[in-house]
Write a protein that holds these residues in place. Structure first.
Motif: not given
Length: 140
Positions: A44, A46-47, A49-50
């Protein structure tokens, strides 16, 4: 290597990380990382982006086009070296580059007054440049 899982594995290996370490960067469990790399699941935002914040070439993971392809000369070397740094040193480099990239401060011109000078000021005076006065012995 045509799919996202293979490119994700490429980036993990490029950074010299095992699946658990890479999963930690992305904020997921090792099992999720294994599923992403095998193509059973898709990561996803968030993953990703991290991972981006940790120095992963997310553009390459998603599209197969390496971000370094658009870099010139030593830019690629700088980016490659930067991605190998730990977070503390990355922050130091970003601070250094930000400071160097700022507009230089241009000092205001100075006013040098020599000889016998008397000055009386009536009213307000605005002077943008610094004034320097020397008192004492005459200059030779």
């Amino acid at each position: 290597m045509s799919d996202l899982g293979d490119r994700l594995r490429d980036e993990r290996k490029r950074l010299g990380l095992n699946q658990l370490e890479f999963a930690d960067l992305g904020g997921v469990k090792k099992n999720a990382q294994m599923n992403y790399e095998s193509g059973e699941r898709s990561p996803d935002a968030d993953y990703l982006s991290a991972l981006l914040k940790a120095g992963v070439d997310v553009m390459y993971v998603l599209t197969g086009i390496k971000a370094a392809a658009g870099l010139q000369g030593s830019e690629n070397d700088l980016l490659s070296g930067f991605r190998k740094l730990d977070q503390r040193f990355k922050e130091v480099v970003v601070t250094l580059v930000s400071g160097l990239a700022q507009e230089p401060v241009i000092s205001a011109p100075t006013n040098n007054i020599k000889g016998n000078v008397g000055q009386v000021i009536h009213g307000n005076q605005n002077n943008e440049s610094p004034l320097h006065f020397r008192f004492g012995k005459k200059e030779k």
